[in-house]
Enzyme design. Structure first.
Site, PDB file in Angstrom:
ATOM      1  N   MET A 238       2.175   1.661  -3.493  1.00 31.20           N
ATOM      2  CA  MET A 238       1.132   2.075  -4.426  1.00 31.20           C
ATOM      3  C   MET A 238       0.753   3.538  -4.235  1.00 31.20           C
ATOM      4  O   MET A 238       0.517   4.272  -5.198  1.00 31.20           O
ATOM      5  CB  MET A 238      -0.101   1.190  -4.234  1.00 31.20           C
ATOM      6  CG  MET A 238       0.043  -0.217  -4.786  1.00 31.20           C
ATOM      7  SD  MET A 238      -0.096  -0.280  -6.583  1.00 31.20           S
ATOM      8  CE  MET A 238      -1.827   0.185  -6.800  1.00 31.20           C
ATOM      9  N   GLU A 239       0.670   3.963  -2.985  1.00 30.53           N
ATOM     10  CA  GLU A 239       0.145   5.295  -2.700  1.00 30.53           C
ATOM     11  C   GLU A 239       1.147   6.409  -2.988  1.00 30.53           C
ATOM     12  O   GLU A 239       0.781   7.429  -3.576  1.00 30.53           O
ATOM     13  CB  GLU A 239      -0.331   5.375  -1.251  1.00 30.53           C
ATOM     14  CG  GLU A 239      -1.529   4.492  -0.933  1.00 30.53           C
ATOM     15  CD  GLU A 239      -2.775   4.911  -1.683  1.00 30.53           C
ATOM     16  OE1 GLU A 239      -2.918   6.103  -2.001  1.00 30.53           O
ATOM     17  OE2 GLU A 239      -3.611   4.037  -1.959  1.00 30.53           O
ATOM     18  N   THR A 240       2.398   6.239  -2.562  1.00 32.28           N
ATOM     19  CA  THR A 240       3.356   7.348  -2.693  1.00 32.28           C
ATOM     20  C   THR A 240       4.744   6.900  -3.131  1.00 32.28           C
ATOM     21  O   THR A 240       5.719   7.626  -2.925  1.00 32.28           O
ATOM     22  CB  THR A 240       3.492   8.118  -1.363  1.00 32.28           C
ATOM     23  OG1 THR A 240       4.055   7.233  -0.361  1.00 32.28           O
ATOM     24  CG2 THR A 240       2.154   8.652  -0.881  1.00 32.28           C
TER      25      THR A 240
ATOM     26  N   ILE B 275       0.839  -1.203   0.000  1.00 30.34           N
ATOM     27  CA  ILE B 275       0.000   0.000   0.000  1.00 30.34           C
ATOM     28  C   ILE B 275       0.870   1.247   0.000  1.00 30.34           C
ATOM     29  O   ILE B 275       0.610   2.207  -0.746  1.00 30.34           O
ATOM     30  CB  ILE B 275      -0.961  -0.026   1.204  1.00 30.34           C
ATOM     31  CG1 ILE B 275      -2.059  -1.067   0.962  1.00 30.34           C
ATOM     32  CG2 ILE B 275      -1.563   1.352   1.461  1.00 30.34           C
ATOM     33  CD1 ILE B 275      -3.001  -1.259   2.115  1.00 30.34           C
TER      34      ILE B 275
ATOM     35  N   TYR C  45      -7.032  -1.883  -8.085  1.00 36.72           N
ATOM     36  CA  TYR C  45      -6.129  -1.436  -7.023  1.00 36.72           C
ATOM     37  C   TYR C  45      -5.818  -2.577  -6.069  1.00 36.72           C
ATOM     38  O   TYR C  45      -4.651  -2.838  -5.736  1.00 36.72           O
ATOM     39  CB  TYR C  45      -6.765  -0.279  -6.263  1.00 36.72           C
ATOM     40  CG  TYR C  45      -5.952   0.203  -5.068  1.00 36.72           C
ATOM     41  CD1 TYR C  45      -4.961   1.165  -5.228  1.00 36.72           C
ATOM     42  CD2 TYR C  45      -6.173  -0.306  -3.796  1.00 36.72           C
ATOM     43  CE1 TYR C  45      -4.218   1.606  -4.144  1.00 36.72           C
ATOM     44  CE2 TYR C  45      -5.423   0.122  -2.705  1.00 36.72           C
ATOM     45  CZ  TYR C  45      -4.454   1.081  -2.890  1.00 36.72           C
ATOM     46  OH  TYR C  45      -3.706   1.509  -1.811  1.00 36.72           O
TER      47      TYR C  45
END
Length: 403
Positions: free
Chosen positions: A129-131, A126, A316
């Protein structure tokens, strides 16, 4: 049709499942000027326990940001296949970076797993994926971005709540207003929490008295584990399995099953691509074919739906699960994606409906919206021409109809 892979149209905003809160309408500012808007907010902020000093610091230098409002009007129609979505985000380089981060933050990840029961590789996936593991967390002043969305009347009730919550976070001393940065839509920190999610799920993992998901990797990773735990993460269990279908698989029977024990799917001839047995045959899963019967196929378990609480998209969640597996040392999916496939735009979906109707299959009005009539027409067409009756709609199907 839960197993037909409709998530190729899913968004990829760096936020926590806010797609339902966003619209594409063009909205003019609802206030004469920003100063009037800010003054109107103070009574509500004060009622939430925001100090006057924090409020004034938060709005120091604030002006309505036209660029933020432009972004609300320029969200594209998503036309990526699941393959394109995953190939862009799950790479050998990302997996290697995740492995390096696991070594660097092993103590934090081990401790958070002991406390919340979420495996390190999932939290790392996560974060990646996010940053990009903190490589880009967004450059907007969160309060100013949320204020612009609220002042502009864009889903104002939703964003006003997020704005008031963000002000309380600053007032409580977790981060300064100047350092509260994130995406244009308000998602913040290493793992992109909206303010409301921060308030509910952020933790002070390093024990310094602040919940700082911007500057403390420990707080960010712990907060993410707590978030997933709060939505029912099942300790020690995976997100799902890549599987293979038997020759002559009964697609019609599968369409009638939303979820079933793995033992039931196994009785229909479905096996793991690894050849190993399912460790818990009583686990309930759903069949997911994001590229139709000719591409990778999965049985998705309850933890997959927990990942979707972070971002409500099958694409996602599959990318998170796959990246987590790659961080553990796994490889690409065993089944290759179909060559030459592509996602359809709305105009192309309307063209597909028109071609189906011309071929004698009632696909309904050619409006580009895939509903039950269109899906039934696709299944009937596939049955007639000898294709697997999986109901999958994509560029390959459109090309076949054109031929």
């Amino acid at each position: 049709m839960l197993f037909l892979g409709g998530s190729s149209l899913a968004r990829f905003l760096p936020a926590l499942a806010i797609a339902g809160a966003l619209s594409l309408s063009a909205i003019a500012p609802a206030w004469a000027n920003s100063a009037d808007f800010v003054r109107s907010l103070w009574p509500q902020a004060e009622a939430r326990g925001v100090s006057r000093a924090a409020f004034e610091a938060a709005f120091s230098g604030y002006n309505y940001i036209p660029k933020v409002m432009e972004l609300t009007r320029k969200q594209p129609e998503f036309s990526q296949t699941v393959q394109q979505y995953i190939d862009k985000r799950v790479t050998a380089g990302q997996a290697q970076k995740g492995q390096a981060m696991r070594a660097e933050w092993n103590q934090t990840l081990t401790g958070s797993e002991q406390r919340w029961g979420v495996q390190p590789e999932i939290v790392l996936a996560i974060w990646g994926m996010e940053t990009n593991f903190g490589g880009f967390m967004g450059g907007e002043n969160t309060i100013h971005a949320l204020a612009t969305l609220t002042e502009g009347g864009y889903r104002a009730d939703f964003f006003r709540e997020e704005l008031l919550t963000a002000l309380r976070i600053v007032s409580d001393g977790h981060v300064s207003a100047r350092n509260m940065t994130g995406s244009w839509a308000g998602a913040m920190g290493h793992t992109q929490f909206m303010p409301s999610s921060f308030m509910r799920y952020a933790v002070d993992y390093n024990g310094d008295g602040r919940k700082d998901i911007w500057n403390s990797v420990q707080d960010a990773l712990g907060s993410t584990a707590n978030y997933l735990h709060s939505f029912g993460w099942r300790k020690g269990e995976t997100w799902g399995y890549e599987v293979k279908l038997p020759s002559g698989f009964d697609f019609a029977a599968a369409r009638g099953i939303e979820k079933a024990p793995l033992s039931q799917w196994q009785a229909m001839g479905i096996q793991r691509v690894s050849g190993r047995a399912f460790p818990r045959p009583s686990d309930v899963g759903r069949l997911y074919m994001p590229a139709g019967a000719n591409g990778p196929t999965f049985l998705l378990l309850p933890n997959f739906d927990v990942i979707k609480r972070y971002n409500n998209s099958d694409s996602y969640a599959l990318a998170v699960g796959h990246l987590a597996d790659r961080i553990l040392g796994g490889g690409n999916f065993a089944t290759a994606w179909p060559a030459g496939d592509y996602a359809l735009t709305k105009a192309q979906r309307a063209e597909l409906q028109t071609l189906l109707s011309r071929a004698g299959f009632d696909a309904g009005s050619p409006d580009g919206v895939v509903g039950p009539r269109t899906r039934a027409a696709v299944l009937a067409y596939q049955g007639r021409v000898g294709l697997p009756a999986d109901g999958h709609i994509s560029g390959r199907l459109l090309d076949a109809l054109k031929r």
